[in-house]
Design a protein around this motif. Structure first.
Motif, PDB file in Angstrom:
ATOM      1  N   UNK A 281       0.782  -1.234   0.000  1.00  0.00           N
ATOM      2  CA  UNK A 281       0.000   0.000   0.000  1.00  0.00           C
ATOM      3  C   UNK A 281       0.814   1.285   0.000  1.00  0.00           C
ATOM      4  N   UNK A 282       2.106   1.234   0.314  1.00  0.00           N
ATOM      5  CA  UNK A 282       2.857   2.495   0.367  1.00  0.00           C
ATOM      6  C   UNK A 282       2.927   3.199  -0.984  1.00  0.00           C
ATOM      7  N   UNK A 288      -1.763   8.912  -3.835  1.00  0.00           N
ATOM      8  CA  UNK A 288      -2.814   9.697  -3.179  1.00  0.00           C
ATOM      9  C   UNK A 288      -2.333  11.072  -2.754  1.00  0.00           C
ATOM     10  N   UNK A 289      -1.026  11.225  -2.539  1.00  0.00           N
ATOM     11  CA  UNK A 289      -0.447  12.531  -2.194  1.00  0.00           C
ATOM     12  C   UNK A 289      -0.215  13.406  -3.414  1.00  0.00           C
ATOM     13  N   UNK A 402      -6.351 -10.233   2.354  1.00  0.00           N
ATOM     14  CA  UNK A 402      -7.754  -9.904   2.093  1.00  0.00           C
ATOM     15  C   UNK A 402      -8.410  -9.138   3.240  1.00  0.00           C
ATOM     16  N   UNK A 403      -8.037  -9.471   4.480  1.00  0.00           N
ATOM     17  CA  UNK A 403      -8.637  -8.798   5.639  1.00  0.00           C
ATOM     18  C   UNK A 403      -8.240  -7.331   5.689  1.00  0.00           C
ATOM     19  N   UNK A 404      -6.956  -7.061   5.452  1.00  0.00           N
ATOM     20  CA  UNK A 404      -6.490  -5.675   5.421  1.00  0.00           C
ATOM     21  C   UNK A 404      -7.155  -4.924   4.274  1.00  0.00           C
ATOM     22  N   UNK A 405      -7.293  -5.590   3.135  1.00  0.00           N
ATOM     23  CA  UNK A 405      -7.982  -4.963   1.999  1.00  0.00           C
ATOM     24  C   UNK A 405      -9.420  -4.615   2.327  1.00  0.00           C
ATOM     25  N   UNK A 413     -12.261   3.782   2.895  1.00  0.00           N
ATOM     26  CA  UNK A 413     -12.908   4.235   1.650  1.00  0.00           C
ATOM     27  C   UNK A 413     -11.923   4.341   0.488  1.00  0.00           C
ATOM     28  N   UNK A 414     -10.856   3.519   0.530  1.00  0.00           N
ATOM     29  CA  UNK A 414      -9.824   3.442  -0.494  1.00  0.00           C
ATOM     30  C   UNK A 414      -9.052   4.753  -0.671  1.00  0.00           C
ATOM     31  N   UNK A 415      -9.147   5.625   0.338  1.00  0.00           N
ATOM     32  CA  UNK A 415      -8.404   6.888   0.300  1.00  0.00           C
ATOM     33  C   UNK A 415      -7.637   7.156   1.597  1.00  0.00           C
ATOM     34  N   UNK A 416      -8.148   6.659   2.727  1.00  0.00           N
ATOM     35  CA  UNK A 416      -7.540   6.898   4.036  1.00  0.00           C
ATOM     36  C   UNK A 416      -6.750   5.649   4.448  1.00  0.00           C
TER      37      UNK A 416
END
Length: 446
Positions: A281-282, A288-289, A402-405, A413-416
């Protein structure tokens, strides 16, 4: 007439000797029926033989071969990022990302968890031919993947078949490295598993170029041919330093009852969850930045380079200090970097500092886990113990990713990214708690 007591004693002693010999022979035969002795050339020899000295001579040939094998055994995961991007943007545009993710998830799980079956195969084929068998299975998986056009087909070929072939190579090469090194075991294992980091630097550009020029099918075929040629050649050099006994059981349940085994596996489980979150995710968090996608993905190469240094350094330090103490320090720094730097990051520079620090410290348990196992268990238990550790690491991927996803989808919300960042940091802290408990139990055991 009265018998001469001296003659009676002599007669009794003389007659008793054959029966003792027969008893000894029978016992030895029973032992041989229950154990398979793996030797230097044909995988069947006397385990009491001393063999060549460790840490010198052919040991360095073994290290070179295992390094090459693990470039592909571990490093191929990084090349799969190229395939994943192609799936999402070209051939499976209308397929949910969650379904596509099962391809890589199954591959990681079978690569790590499948090693538990390596022990019985090694007992039949020996180290060399088990590694070569893994090369053949992985090659078949990649070639079949080149003809696959559906997600379930790729999950079977690239995920299950290729992943299982990798598992045999990984287990054999970690085991044989531990057998050939004693004084420099930590450094040797660190160098061997750093092949995964080097694999990213070599395989990602090759696969990217071939996929761009000729399509994904030839990307798979090119990777498959490279994989087969290099791991087959590397496998031919593998042999144990001395004979060692292996049971035909997939799992020795005595290992599961050992608190030290449980702690080693739980460290691997929690470490993998914490390690996976920044890896996955990094780069997306940078996008996102406002950072460009190209720069974000190129930084993966920087992270892999730092990770190589981490694995070699952790292995080298294990020669001078206790592996559990090194793991406590490295895992603690990883947790602090996630919660103290990434969680509070608001700028690219701040985030880049986290990625570098995390790269230098986060992967220490990859070499240190096998070092701890090699130091604690007898030779014949090393393969099973490594397989059990990798099984728990694989389960962490299978369950954790999958759980983290789901958390990121529902609460972020796929942004935070704050929720999953906390999960990553806490996972590393829990792993530190398990390492401290392991230090206590190993001291008590010794």
């Amino acid at each position: 007439m009265n018998a001469d007591p001296t003659k009676l004693i002599k007669t009794y002693s003389h007659n008793s000797i054959p029966s003792l010999k027969n008893l000894s022979t029978t016992s030895e035969q029973k032992i041989e029926l229950n154990e398979t002795i793996v030797d230097v050339d044909k995988s069947k020899t006397n385990p009491s033989e001393e063999g060549p000295p460790p840490d010198k001579g052919y040991a360095w040939v073994i290290l070179g071969a295992t390094f090459i094998n693990l470039i592909f055994g571990f490093g191929t995961f990084n090349a799969f990022g190229v395939f994943q991007t192609y799936y999402l943007t070209v051939i499976f545009v209308d397929v949910p990302a969650g379904q596509i993710a099962w391809i890589s998830t199954l591959c990681v799980f079978f690569t790590l968890g499948g090693g538990l079956t390596a022990g019985p195969i090694i007992s039949k084929l020996g180290l060399r031919y088990t590694s070569i068998l893994g090369s053949c299975i992985a090659f078949v998986g990649l070639i079949l993947a080149s003809f696959s056009t559906k997600v379930w087909q790729l999950a079977l070929t690239q995920g299950v078949i290729f992943g299982y072939g990798c598992s045999l190579i990984v287990n054999v090469n970690v085991t044989v490295t531990a057998l050939w090194f004693e004084k420099h075991r930590g450094l040797a294992l660190g160098v061997a598993v750093s092949g995964g980091g080097f694999g990213a630097l070599v395989l990602v550009p090759v696969v990217t170029k071939m996929t761009a020029l000729s399509g994904i099918a030839w990307g798979f075929r090119t990777l498959g041919m490279l994989y087969f040629v290099c791991t087959f050649a590397g496998g031919m050099f593998l042999k144990p330093r001395t004979g060692f006994a292996l049971t035909n059981k997939i799992l020795d349940f005595k290992l599961i009852k050992d608190p030290i085994t449980i702690l080693i596996c739980m460290i691997g489980f929690t470490f993998q969850i914490g390690f996976t979150i920044p890896v996955l995710y990094f780069p997306a968090s940078l996008v996102g930045m406002g950072v460009s996608t190209n720069l974000s993905t190129n930084l993966i190469m920087l992270f892999c380079s730092c990770s190589v240094v981490c694995r070699i350094a952790a292995g080298y330090l294990a020669r001078r200090f206790k592996p559990v103490d090194i793991a406590i320090i490295f895992q603690s720094i990883s947790a602090i970097s996630i919660l103290g730097i990434w969680y509070t990051s608001k700028s690219f520079g701040h985030s880049l500092a986290f990625y570098i620090v995390f790269g230098f410290f986060s992967a220490s348990y990859i070499p240190l886990g096998p070092v701890i196992i090699s130091n604690h268990y007898k030779k014949e238990k090393i393969s099973q113990a490594n397989g059990l550790l990798n099984l728990f690491v694989g389960l962490a991927t299978l369950v954790g990713a999958p759980s983290v996803g789901a958390v990121f989808q529902k609460y972020g919300k796929r942004t935070d990214y704050s929720q999953i960042i906390v999960i990553g940091g806490v996972s590393y802290l829990i792993s530190v708690a398990f390492i401290i408990a392991l230090k206590y139990y190993t001291r008590k055991s010794n």
